[in-house]
Write a protein that holds these residues in place. Structure first.
Motif, PDB file in Angstrom:
ATOM      1  N   ASP A  17       2.756   9.576  -7.248  1.00  0.00           N
ATOM      2  CA  ASP A  17       2.189   8.456  -7.995  1.00  0.00           C
ATOM      3  C   ASP A  17       2.691   8.395  -9.428  1.00  0.00           C
ATOM      4  OD1 ASP A  17       0.952  10.631  -9.051  1.00  0.00           O
ATOM      5  OD2 ASP A  17      -1.102   9.990  -8.619  1.00  0.00           O
TER       6      ASP A  17
ATOM      7  N   TYR B  93       6.922   5.978   4.455  1.00  0.00           N
ATOM      8  CA  TYR B  93       7.455   6.897   3.456  1.00  0.00           C
ATOM      9  C   TYR B  93       7.845   8.231   4.087  1.00  0.00           C
ATOM     10  CZ  TYR B  93       5.931   3.684  -0.153  1.00  0.00           C
ATOM     11  OH  TYR B  93       5.785   2.569  -0.937  1.00  0.00           O
TER      12      TYR B  93
ATOM     13  N   ASN C 232       2.405  -2.183   4.509  1.00  0.00           N
ATOM     14  CA  ASN C 232       2.349  -0.731   4.555  1.00  0.00           C
ATOM     15  C   ASN C 232       3.728  -0.121   4.801  1.00  0.00           C
ATOM     16  OD1 ASN C 232      -0.717  -0.258   4.532  1.00  0.00           O
ATOM     17  ND2 ASN C 232      -0.476  -1.737   6.199  1.00  0.00           N
TER      18      ASN C 232
ATOM     19  N   THR D 270       0.834  -1.198   0.000  1.00  0.00           N
ATOM     20  CA  THR D 270       0.000   0.000   0.000  1.00  0.00           C
ATOM     21  C   THR D 270       0.868   1.248   0.000  1.00  0.00           C
ATOM     22  OG1 THR D 270      -1.746  -1.149   1.220  1.00  0.00           O
ATOM     23  CG2 THR D 270      -1.795   1.261   1.242  1.00  0.00           C
ATOM     24  N   ILE D 271       0.652   2.102  -0.981  1.00  0.00           N
ATOM     25  CA  ILE D 271       1.359   3.373  -1.061  1.00  0.00           C
ATOM     26  C   ILE D 271       0.358   4.485  -0.773  1.00  0.00           C
ATOM     27  CG2 ILE D 271       2.686   4.936  -2.533  1.00  0.00           C
ATOM     28  CD1 ILE D 271       3.623   2.521  -4.107  1.00  0.00           C
ATOM     29  N   PRO D 272       0.609   5.308   0.232  1.00  0.00           N
ATOM     30  CA  PRO D 272      -0.348   6.375   0.574  1.00  0.00           C
ATOM     31  C   PRO D 272      -0.602   7.306  -0.611  1.00  0.00           C
ATOM     32  CG  PRO D 272       1.315   6.123   2.291  1.00  0.00           C
ATOM     33  CD  PRO D 272       1.770   5.294   1.136  1.00  0.00           C
ATOM     34  N   PRO D 273      -1.797   7.867  -0.706  1.00  0.00           N
ATOM     35  CA  PRO D 273      -2.131   8.724  -1.841  1.00  0.00           C
ATOM     36  C   PRO D 273      -1.303   9.997  -1.931  1.00  0.00           C
ATOM     37  CG  PRO D 273      -3.872   8.755  -0.164  1.00  0.00           C
ATOM     38  CD  PRO D 273      -2.937   7.658   0.195  1.00  0.00           C
ATOM     39  N   ASP D 274      -0.729  10.448  -0.804  1.00  0.00           N
ATOM     40  CA  ASP D 274       0.054  11.677  -0.852  1.00  0.00           C
ATOM     41  C   ASP D 274       1.497  11.440  -1.293  1.00  0.00           C
ATOM     42  OD1 ASP D 274       0.615  10.256   1.463  1.00  0.00           O
ATOM     43  OD2 ASP D 274       1.098  12.038   2.627  1.00  0.00           O
TER      44      ASP D 274
ATOM     45  N   GLU E 197      11.856   4.842   1.660  1.00  0.00           N
ATOM     46  CA  GLU E 197      10.837   3.787   1.673  1.00  0.00           C
ATOM     47  C   GLU E 197      11.340   2.650   2.557  1.00  0.00           C
ATOM     48  OE1 GLU E 197       8.073   2.043  -1.916  1.00  0.00           O
ATOM     49  OE2 GLU E 197      10.236   2.096  -2.252  1.00  0.00           O
TER      50      GLU E 197
END
Length: 430
Positions: free
Chosen positions: A207, A327, A324, A200-204, A315
């Protein structure tokens, strides 16, 4: 503020502080190391490298420095069969450890333990397969492992006297069979990873960076640089064996570090590293990736059509929460500095991204191989863990790193096996 590509003046205060901290808690061997090592920087600034004060805090503890084992441990498997698979993995790996130390009776006991686990926990391990097809494949591989374990016990039972040709032949046979068992163990556990698993990569988090889901295999081929050739050192010398080219294969782990690994594979695919010299080799790290060398203005990769260096965030994956990654902050920054990471810097040839010491999201193209020394890095005391992105390990040819010097040339870097968009590999065992 966003990291810029310009150079900074060197700083030493943090180095001195950490050095004093290490000196207080370290033995004489590490104290000498702290006082004599210079920071392994590619530039005349405080940027873009793993630093020697991060090497260790004391000496003498045993650590798992087997890259293949660490990669198995890093697989995101959970649920049915995971506990049983890990027990079998431990038994298979113990055979290797005991064979290396010539603990014959212990190795024979490990073999019996592994055989018993295959028989008693086969059904449970098979149930952990991520699909019906993978469960069938796991069952077949467990059968194959049973076949490989049997000759190990036979070889050890007739090993002969210490130092005899019979002992050498028996150990060779046992070692070869154990290697096959370990490979099967990796394949079994690979099939326990959920289908289409993605961290899972946070939306902030950016991308627009290349992303690797799964694992890939990469190979670097190096040759001696012109200065070495001129000095009569035209071949790599590994314990007296001379080789014209150094071939180093790496497993890059997108399960743990999808953005760091994706960035690295993208650069390999672009031939970014082809023809690039090694820019640092100091006994602590072998490092490269500066596009125009020590004296040039650039510090990373600038995509065509862009004016800005492509940056990759720090990362870090914790073993307790592989799904998770963290970052933009070190584990120390978020109060989790004591927690073990998924891929620790404790194997010779561990891969890490270089970055500015004070800017966690400043990595770009510079990376390093850690020249790990277990005598200086006890378990749980590696200060690189949680502070730098570890994205894989050298799994073949890592011994060449001992003779890789500044100025040696990366003749080529190539992707051997990788899923789209980096390659066409659609298997499970890169």
């Amino acid at each position: 503020t966003k990291p810029q590509a310009q150079r900074k003046q060197p700083t030493s205060s943090r180095h001195d502080d950490v050095g004093r901290t290490l000196a207080r808690c370290a033995g004489p061997a590490l104290l000498s190391l702290v006082l004599t090592w210079q920071a392994p920087l590619l530039h005349d600034n405080a940027a873009l490298a793993a630093r020697p004060q991060n090497a260790a805090s004391s000496a003498g503890s045993r650590v798992n420095k087997d890259a293949e084992s660490l990669l198995r441990n890093g697989l995101p498997i959970a649920g049915p069969g995971e506990k049983e698979a890990r027990k079998l993995q431990s038994a298979v790996e113990s055979i290797k450890d005991d064979l290396r130390a010539k603990r014959i009776f212990a190795a024979a006991g490990d073999v019996e333990t592994a055989k018993k686990l295959v028989t008693q926990t086969k059904e449970k391990i098979v149930s952990g397969g991520a699909s019906a097809e993978r469960q069938s494949e796991i069952a077949a591989k467990l059968e194959k492992m049973s076949e490989e374990l049997e000759p190990i016990g036979a070889a050890l039972s007739g090993i002969g006297q210490a130092g005899s040709p019979q002992e050498r032949d028996a150990l060779d046979e046992a070692g070869s069979r154990q290697f096959e068992c370990a490979k099967l163990m990796t394949q079994i556990e690979n099939r326990m990873v959920p289908v289409n698993y993605r961290a899972t990569i946070p939306p902030d988090v950016a991308d627009d960076l290349p992303r690797l889901d799964g694992r890939a295999r990469v190979v670097f081929t190096l040759k001696k640089g012109p200065d070495a050739v001129k000095e009569g050192h035209a071949k790599f010398d590994v314990e007296g064996v001379l080789t014209e080219k150094a071939r180093i294969e790496m497993i890059v782990d997108g399960y743990t570090t999808p953005l760091t690994s994706g960035n690295f594979l993208d650069l390999v695919k672009r031939k970014f590293y082809d023809g690039m010299p090694i820019q640092r080799s100091d006994g602590f790290v072998v490092q490269t990736g500066d596009p125009d060398g020590e004296d040039g203005p650039l510090v990373g990769f600038t995509p065509p059509g862009s004016k800005d260096v492509r940056r990759v965030p720090l990362e870090v994956s914790l073993a307790s929460d592989k799904k998770n990654p963290i970052y933009g902050a070190t584990t120390e920054d978020i109060g989790k500095g004591a927690q073990p990471v998924t891929l620790p810097f404790q194997a010779y040839g561990a891969l890490g991204m270089a970055r500015d010491e004070y800017e966690p999201d400043s990595a770009s193209s510079q990376f390093f191989f850690l020249l790990f020394d277990s005598d200086l890095t006890p378990a749980g005391k590696n200060f690189l863990d949680g502070r730098y992105s570890a994205f894989g390990y050298a799994v073949s040819g890592e011994d060449f790193l001992s003779d890789v010097q500044v100025g040696d040339i990366i003749e080529s870097a190539a992707i051997l096996n990788a899923p789209p968009p980096f390659g066409t590999y659609d298997g499970i065992d890169p």
